[in-house]
Each structure stands twice: as C-alpha cells, then as structure tokens.
Design a protein around this motif. Structure first.
Motif, mmCIF file in Angstrom:
data_model
loop_
_atom_site.group_PDB
_atom_site.id
_atom_site.type_symbol
_atom_site.label_atom_id
_atom_site.label_comp_id
_atom_site.label_asym_id
_atom_site.label_seq_id
_atom_site.Cartn_x
_atom_site.Cartn_y
_atom_site.Cartn_z
ATOM 1 N N ARG A 64 0.862 -1.215 0.030
ATOM 2 C CA ARG A 64 -0.121 0.043 -0.012
ATOM 3 C C ARG A 64 0.695 1.017 0.135
ATOM 4 N N SER A 65 2.218 1.103 0.262
ATOM 5 C CA SER A 65 3.023 2.241 0.328
ATOM 6 C C SER A 65 3.182 3.100 -0.940
ATOM 7 N N PRO A 66 3.315 4.368 -0.874
ATOM 8 C CA PRO A 66 3.657 5.251 -2.171
ATOM 9 C C PRO A 66 5.323 4.914 -2.376
ATOM 10 N N PHE A 67 6.106 4.509 -1.413
ATOM 11 C CA PHE A 67 7.441 4.230 -1.453
ATOM 12 C C PHE A 67 7.816 2.732 -1.061
ATOM 13 N N PRO A 68 7.521 1.649 -1.394
ATOM 14 C CA PRO A 68 7.572 0.558 -1.249
ATOM 15 C C PRO A 68 8.976 0.061 -0.888
ATOM 16 N N GLY A 69 10.008 0.500 -1.574
ATOM 17 C CA GLY A 69 11.485 -0.003 -1.118
ATOM 18 C C GLY A 69 11.934 0.493 -0.142
ATOM 19 N N LEU A 70 11.620 1.943 0.206
ATOM 20 C CA LEU A 70 11.783 2.373 1.512
ATOM 21 C C LEU A 70 11.022 1.614 2.493
ATOM 22 N N ARG A 71 9.697 1.424 2.592
ATOM 23 C CA ARG A 71 9.076 0.744 3.603
ATOM 24 C C ARG A 71 9.701 -1.029 3.778
ATOM 25 N N ALA A 72 10.082 -1.264 2.760
ATOM 26 C CA ALA A 72 10.780 -2.641 2.748
ATOM 27 C C ALA A 72 12.175 -2.481 3.774
ATOM 28 N N VAL A 73 12.829 -1.565 3.379
ATOM 29 C CA VAL A 73 13.910 -1.353 4.272
ATOM 30 C C VAL A 73 13.562 -1.320 5.588
ATOM 31 N N GLU A 74 12.570 -0.415 5.872
ATOM 32 C CA GLU A 74 12.066 -0.343 7.378
ATOM 33 C C GLU A 74 11.296 -1.720 7.824
ATOM 34 N N ALA A 75 10.659 -2.361 7.272
ATOM 35 C CA ALA A 75 10.184 -3.837 7.584
ATOM 36 C C ALA A 75 11.431 -4.573 8.077
ATOM 37 N N LEU A 76 12.369 -4.761 7.286
ATOM 38 C CA LEU A 76 13.572 -5.582 7.551
ATOM 39 C C LEU A 76 14.371 -5.104 8.796
ATOM 40 N N ALA A 77 14.495 -3.613 8.929
ATOM 41 C CA ALA A 77 15.020 -3.249 9.912
ATOM 42 C C ALA A 77 14.409 -3.342 11.287
ATOM 43 N N THR A 78 13.077 -3.677 11.242
ATOM 44 C CA THR A 78 12.456 -4.104 12.524
ATOM 45 C C THR A 78 12.347 -5.669 12.801
ATOM 46 N N SER A 79 12.036 -6.316 11.477
ATOM 47 C CA SER A 79 11.779 -7.765 11.840
ATOM 48 C C SER A 79 12.873 -8.701 12.072
ATOM 49 N N VAL A 80 14.114 -8.349 11.301
ATOM 50 C CA VAL A 80 15.323 -9.029 11.735
ATOM 51 C C VAL A 80 15.878 -8.826 13.244
ATOM 52 N N PRO A 81 15.805 -7.610 13.644
ATOM 53 C CA PRO A 81 16.404 -7.542 15.160
ATOM 54 C C PRO A 81 15.188 -8.310 16.043
ATOM 55 N N LEU A 82 14.031 -8.234 15.817
ATOM 56 C CA LEU A 82 13.060 -8.786 16.541
ATOM 57 C C LEU A 82 13.473 -10.228 16.693
ATOM 58 N N PHE A 83 13.422 -10.917 15.484
ATOM 59 C CA PHE A 83 13.811 -12.254 15.132
ATOM 60 C C PHE A 83 15.110 -12.862 15.931
ATOM 61 N N LEU A 84 16.024 -12.102 15.822
ATOM 62 C CA LEU A 84 17.458 -12.113 16.524
ATOM 63 C C LEU A 84 17.362 -12.037 18.046
ATOM 64 N N LEU A 85 16.604 -11.070 18.494
ATOM 65 C CA LEU A 85 16.513 -10.944 20.079
ATOM 66 C C LEU A 85 15.470 -11.846 20.620
ATOM 67 N N LEU A 86 14.751 -12.509 19.993
ATOM 68 C CA LEU A 86 13.820 -13.658 20.165
ATOM 69 C C LEU A 86 14.898 -14.672 20.713
ATOM 70 N N PHE A 87 15.668 -15.228 19.856
ATOM 71 C CA PHE A 87 16.522 -16.250 20.184
ATOM 72 C C PHE A 87 17.642 -15.835 21.152
ATOM 73 N N ALA A 88 18.150 -14.802 21.036
ATOM 74 C CA ALA A 88 19.322 -14.141 22.146
ATOM 75 C C ALA A 88 18.668 -14.437 23.384
ATOM 76 N N SER A 89 17.406 -13.757 23.604
ATOM 77 C CA SER A 89 16.936 -14.093 25.096
ATOM 78 C C SER A 89 16.655 -15.354 25.396
ATOM 79 N N THR A 90 16.253 -16.181 24.483
ATOM 80 C CA THR A 90 16.092 -17.804 24.913
ATOM 81 C C THR A 90 17.397 -18.362 25.314
ATOM 82 N N TYR A 91 18.335 -17.905 24.655
ATOM 83 C CA TYR A 91 19.831 -18.384 24.994
ATOM 84 C C TYR A 91 20.205 -17.812 26.527
ATOM 85 N N VAL A 92 19.879 -16.794 26.632
ATOM 86 C CA VAL A 92 20.190 -16.195 27.968
ATOM 87 C C VAL A 92 19.668 -16.825 29.097
ATOM 88 N N VAL A 93 18.190 -17.066 28.847
ATOM 89 C CA VAL A 93 17.465 -17.795 29.672
ATOM 90 C C VAL A 93 18.033 -19.374 29.903
#
Length: 163
Positions: free
Chosen positions: A48-77
C-alpha cells in the motif's frame, strides 16, 4: 530505526537470567508468532505504500532484530537455568552475539551449545534463519515488485491497460 533501538533497549533491560523453562519456551513461541504477524502486516504496508522500497527497508530493520532478539533472549534464559547448556552463563551481550553468530553462519566456536536442549533450540534457529533469509525476504521483495507493476497497490490497471 527507532523500533530496532527500542527492541534492543528492552532486551537489555529484561531480567532474563531470572526466568524458568516454561516462560522461556512461551516467550519464544509467542515471539515467533508475533514475528510472523509483523512480517504479514509489513507486507500489506509495503504493497500500500507510495514508497515500497523504503518501506521494505524499514520492515527488515524491525523484523530481523526482533527475530534475533527472540533467540538471544532464549539463549540467555537457557544458560541461566542450566550452566551446562552453553558451558556457562551468558550475559545479554553474549546471547545476542551468539544469536547473530548463528544467524550469519560464522560460528566462531567461542560459545557453543553443549546440551541436547540447547542444540535443539540452536538447530531451530538455523532452520528459521533459512526461512527468514529465503522466504521473508522473498515475500518483502515480492511485495515491492507487486507494488511497482502496472496498477500499483490498488490492483487496478491504469486507464487504457487491460489484463
């Protein structure tokens, strides 16, 4: 960028070394479900974005850290619950470092999964890494491509173009 910063800050503030097995497993499962939901909503947003490339970069900048932090948290626990899982306890920094090492397939070997439970979780991350790298990125790039096709995000062909 603000989302990634907030996620990392939250990760370092959580008292992960005071958790137990079921909350750790629950946290990982709920987190992975939230990750899937986040990617799905990001794909809709990209289309839906008028700037899909920029929105895709933003999406990756949020989703990849979330993914990595989920596993990092699990490892610490896991390391806090059983020193034998990783050969000792892990700090938040160690957990994040190990999750990124596994994600990037570098595998320095300074932190290794020692127990079967830890190896299963690390194996799960490796498989999920392949899915994230392959499927999630393909979906996000596909959403950008779909947006750029004739008709754009609306799915309507421009005037004079029939499908």
């Amino acid at each position: 960028m603000g989302s990634a910063t907030a996620l990392v800050t939250l990760y370092f503030l959580l008292p992960l070394n005071h958790s137990s097995t079921w909350p750790a497993v629950t946290m990982l499962v709920i987190g992975l479900v939230a990750f899937i939901g986040l990617v799905a909503s990001q794909v809709r947003s990209i289309i839906r974005s008028p700037f899909p490339g920029l929105r895709a970069v933003e999406a990756l900048a949020t989703s990849v850290p979330l993914f990595l932090l989920l596993f990092a948290s699990t490892y610490v626990v896991m390391a806090a619950m059983s020193a034998g899982d990783f050969g000792g306890s892990l700090t938040h920094t160690d957990g994040l470092y190990f999750a990124v090492t596994v994600f990037s397939t570098v595998g320095f070997g300074d932190i290794t999964a020692k127990s079967e439970a830890a190896r299963l979780v690390v194996t799960g991350q490796m498989i999920a890494d392949l899915v994230v790298l392959g499927l999630a990125i393909k979906i996000i790039i596909g959403a950008v491509s779909r947006h750029r096709q004739p008709g754009g995000a609306s799915g309507q062909a421009p005037e004079g173009i029939y499908r």
